[in-house]
Scaffold this motif. Structure first.
Motif, PDB file in Angstrom:
ATOM      1  N   ASP A 146       0.832  -1.204   0.000  1.00 18.86           N
ATOM      2  CA  ASP A 146       0.000   0.000   0.000  1.00 18.86           C
ATOM      3  C   ASP A 146       0.872   1.263   0.000  1.00 18.86           C
ATOM      4  O   ASP A 146       0.621   2.204  -0.749  1.00 18.86           O
ATOM      5  N   ASN A 147       1.921   1.267   0.811  1.00 17.43           N
ATOM      6  CA  ASN A 147       2.839   2.403   0.816  1.00 17.43           C
ATOM      7  C   ASN A 147       3.548   2.542  -0.526  1.00 17.43           C
ATOM      8  O   ASN A 147       3.692   3.646  -1.049  1.00 17.43           O
ATOM      9  N   ALA A 148       4.004   1.410  -1.067  1.00 13.94           N
ATOM     10  CA  ALA A 148       4.707   1.453  -2.355  1.00 13.94           C
ATOM     11  C   ALA A 148       3.787   2.042  -3.432  1.00 13.94           C
ATOM     12  O   ALA A 148       4.242   2.780  -4.314  1.00 13.94           O
ATOM     13  N   LYS A 179       9.601   8.509  -5.205  1.00 11.20           N
ATOM     14  CA  LYS A 179      10.557   9.601  -4.978  1.00 11.20           C
ATOM     15  C   LYS A 179      11.505   9.342  -3.808  1.00 11.20           C
ATOM     16  O   LYS A 179      12.424  10.119  -3.568  1.00 11.20           O
ATOM     17  N   GLY A 180      11.268   8.234  -3.100  1.00 14.45           N
ATOM     18  CA  GLY A 180      12.217   7.859  -2.065  1.00 14.45           C
ATOM     19  C   GLY A 180      12.038   8.638  -0.768  1.00 14.45           C
ATOM     20  O   GLY A 180      11.153   9.483  -0.648  1.00 14.45           O
ATOM     21  N   ILE A 181      12.882   8.311   0.202  1.00 14.17           N
ATOM     22  CA  ILE A 181      12.809   8.962   1.510  1.00 14.17           C
ATOM     23  C   ILE A 181      14.177   9.570   1.792  1.00 14.17           C
ATOM     24  O   ILE A 181      15.188   8.862   1.775  1.00 14.17           O
ATOM     25  N   PHE A 193       3.111   7.478  14.107  1.00 19.81           N
ATOM     26  CA  PHE A 193       2.668   8.788  13.628  1.00 19.81           C
ATOM     27  C   PHE A 193       3.698   9.532  12.788  1.00 19.81           C
ATOM     28  O   PHE A 193       3.465  10.646  12.364  1.00 19.81           O
ATOM     29  N   TYR A 194       4.861   8.906  12.568  1.00 17.61           N
ATOM     30  CA  TYR A 194       5.877   9.641  11.826  1.00 17.61           C
ATOM     31  C   TYR A 194       5.578   9.636  10.332  1.00 17.61           C
ATOM     32  O   TYR A 194       5.328   8.595   9.737  1.00 17.61           O
ATOM     33  N   ARG A 195       5.571  10.820   9.745  1.00 17.78           N
ATOM     34  CA  ARG A 195       5.397  10.944   8.303  1.00 17.78           C
ATOM     35  C   ARG A 195       6.357  11.995   7.786  1.00 17.78           C
ATOM     36  O   ARG A 195       6.656  12.948   8.485  1.00 17.78           O
ATOM     37  N   GLY A 206      -3.078   8.589   5.186  1.00 14.68           N
ATOM     38  CA  GLY A 206      -2.452   7.687   6.156  1.00 14.68           C
ATOM     39  C   GLY A 206      -2.344   8.354   7.520  1.00 14.68           C
ATOM     40  O   GLY A 206      -2.362   9.574   7.628  1.00 14.68           O
ATOM     41  N   SER A 207      -2.244   7.541   8.550  1.00 15.63           N
ATOM     42  CA  SER A 207      -2.132   8.108   9.890  1.00 15.63           C
ATOM     43  C   SER A 207      -0.705   8.018  10.404  1.00 15.63           C
ATOM     44  O   SER A 207      -0.391   8.511  11.475  1.00 15.63           O
ATOM     45  N   GLY A 208       0.164   7.363   9.646  1.00 16.75           N
ATOM     46  CA  GLY A 208       1.538   7.212  10.106  1.00 16.75           C
ATOM     47  C   GLY A 208       1.710   6.073  11.095  1.00 16.75           C
ATOM     48  O   GLY A 208       2.729   5.971  11.763  1.00 16.75           O
ATOM     49  N   LEU A 209       0.712   5.193  11.190  1.00 11.90           N
ATOM     50  CA  LEU A 209       0.807   4.071  12.130  1.00 11.90           C
ATOM     51  C   LEU A 209       1.195   2.767  11.436  1.00 11.90           C
ATOM     52  O   LEU A 209       1.641   1.820  12.088  1.00 11.90           O
ATOM     53  N   GLY A 210       1.032   2.730  10.113  1.00 16.38           N
ATOM     54  CA  GLY A 210       1.234   1.488   9.369  1.00 16.38           C
ATOM     55  C   GLY A 210       2.594   0.846   9.594  1.00 16.38           C
ATOM     56  O   GLY A 210       2.690  -0.336   9.937  1.00 16.38           O
ATOM     57  N   LEU A 211       3.660   1.614   9.435  1.00 14.56           N
ATOM     58  CA  LEU A 211       5.001   1.037   9.562  1.00 14.56           C
ATOM     59  C   LEU A 211       5.334   0.652  10.995  1.00 14.56           C
ATOM     60  O   LEU A 211       6.084  -0.290  11.240  1.00 14.56           O
TER      61      LEU A 211
HETATM   62  P1  ADP Z   1       1.125   6.372   6.427  1.00 15.31           P
HETATM   63  O1  ADP Z   1      -0.174   5.968   7.015  1.00 15.31           O
HETATM   64  O2  ADP Z   1       1.363   7.849   6.464  1.00 15.31           O
HETATM   65  O3  ADP Z   1       1.390   5.772   5.095  1.00 15.31           O
HETATM   66  P2  ADP Z   1       3.256   4.662   7.450  1.00 15.31           P
HETATM   67  O4  ADP Z   1       3.624   4.370   8.872  1.00 15.31           O
HETATM   68  O5  ADP Z   1       2.827   3.511   6.620  1.00 15.31           O
HETATM   69  O6  ADP Z   1       2.154   5.790   7.507  1.00 15.31           O
HETATM   70  O7  ADP Z   1       4.476   5.369   6.773  1.00 15.31           O
HETATM   71  C1  ADP Z   1       5.105   6.441   7.438  1.00 15.31           C
HETATM   72  C2  ADP Z   1       5.693   7.424   6.452  1.00 15.31           C
HETATM   73  O8  ADP Z   1       6.814   6.835   5.787  1.00 15.31           O
HETATM   74  C3  ADP Z   1       4.762   7.819   5.331  1.00 15.31           C
HETATM   75  O9  ADP Z   1       3.907   8.875   5.701  1.00 15.31           O
HETATM   76  C4  ADP Z   1       5.734   8.250   4.246  1.00 15.31           C
HETATM   77  O10 ADP Z   1       6.181   9.559   4.504  1.00 15.31           O
HETATM   78  C5  ADP Z   1       6.914   7.333   4.465  1.00 15.31           C
HETATM   79  N1  ADP Z   1       6.917   6.166   3.543  1.00 15.31           N
HETATM   80  C6  ADP Z   1       6.484   4.916   3.833  1.00 15.31           C
HETATM   81  N2  ADP Z   1       6.655   4.079   2.789  1.00 15.31           N
HETATM   82  C7  ADP Z   1       7.211   4.824   1.800  1.00 15.31           C
HETATM   83  C8  ADP Z   1       7.645   4.549   0.450  1.00 15.31           C
HETATM   84  N3  ADP Z   1       7.520   3.320  -0.089  1.00 15.31           N
HETATM   85  N4  ADP Z   1       8.186   5.576  -0.254  1.00 15.31           N
HETATM   86  C9  ADP Z   1       8.324   6.809   0.289  1.00 15.31           C
HETATM   87  N5  ADP Z   1       7.943   7.130   1.543  1.00 15.31           N
HETATM   88  C10 ADP Z   1       7.386   6.165   2.293  1.00 15.31           C
END
Ligand code: ADP
Length: 244
Positions: A146-148, A179-181, A193-195, A206-211
């Motif tokens: 989903d993030n990808a 675009k990468g991080i 919550f980190y985004r 997103g809420s930033g909780l997924g990862l």
């Molecule tokens: P969110 O609900 O915001 O997607 P996640 O915890 O899943 O929360 O991800 C945290 C943050 O990490 C995202 O808001 C985004 O900034 C960054 N991120 C996660 N996956 C990717 C990715 N594949 N490419 C770029 N940034 C990413």
């Protein structure tokens, strides 16, 4: 000696209190947006919109979307709570990781199409049997894919899920060409919550909780997850799963 111990204790308590404050602040901040949106839709309906069949349907749909977002946030919080309190039970069963990955790829296909993304699977083996919590590993794959999709290249996003042989483990990688991080964000990416500023401003919902959930799940299996990223090129998340 006693003084030193006392001081350390006080420091620890202070740290926990500030952690708690920050957490509560984050939770209320996340819930505020959908709540105020819903309030706005209700007010517009009360303000006469309810008599216009086009407007009332549109606003009710939007309100429904906001409610769903609130439910998603609360469910994520419940999951995090369980994972962090250690009361989480990992329900292990033997299953094929590749089969599960295919299933998740099918599940995500519609969303991928909507975002011009294609998902490919690369694996040197036909099956990858592991003993793990299938439902939660499915959640890990869904969150990473989903993030990808969300943060991948807007024009033609190539998502690849690769399997590697890694001693007693399988190494599973989910990569995108988005675009990468930026490097300075990488150490904090698994925090609750980190985004990055980029995804906040684009409001991807997103809420930033997924990862944070993903990392908890992998660690509850006593495995590891890591991330590498090249700004402008893409991002790769990799985690290990034990072979059986
Ligand atoms: P969110 O609900 O915001 O997607 P996640 O915890 O899943 O929360 O991800 C945290 C943050 O990490 C995202 O808001 C985004 O900034 C960054 N991120 C996660 N996956 C990717 C990715 N594949 N490419 C770029 N940034 C990413």
């Amino acid at each position: 000696e006693w003084d030193k111990e006392k001081k350390q204790e006080i420091e620890e308590l202070k740290r926990m209190a500030s952690y708690r404050r920050e957490f509560l602040g984050n939770v209320s901040h996340e819930l505020k947006t959908p709540i105020f949106n819903i309030q706005g839709y209700i007010l517009s309906l009360l303000d006469g919109g309810i008599h216009d069949p086009d407007i009332n349907k549109k606003f009710l749909k939007k309100a429904d979307k906001s409610v769903n977002r609130m439910i998603a946030i609360v469910e994520d919080l419940e999951e995090i709570n369980k994972l962090e309190s250690g009361e989480l039970k990992i329900n292990k069963e033997i299953f094929d990781l590749i089969e599960l990955t295919r299933e998740v790829m099918d599940f995500m296909e519609m969303k991928a199409e909507k975002f011009n993304a294609t998902i490919n699977l690369k694996s040197p083996f036909k099956s990858a049997k592991t003993n793990a919590d299938k439902r939660r590993i499915r959640q890990v794959l869904i969150n990473l894919i989903d993030n990808a999709i969300k943060y991948g290249d807007i024009e033609h996003n190539q998502i690849t899920i690769s399997f590697y042989d890694f001693h007693d483990n399988y190494l599973v990688e989910v990569s995108d060409n988005g675009k990468g991080i930026p490097e300075e964000f990488l150490p904090r990416i698994f925090e609750r919550f980190y985004r990055t500023e980029f995804s906040r401003s684009r409001d991807k919902g997103g809420s930033g909780l997924g990862l944070a959930i993903v990392k908890h799940i992998i660690e509850a299996h006593r495995q590891t997850i890591s991330v590498r990223s090249q700004p402008g090129k893409g991002t790769t998340f990799s985690f290990t799963m034990k072979k059986v």
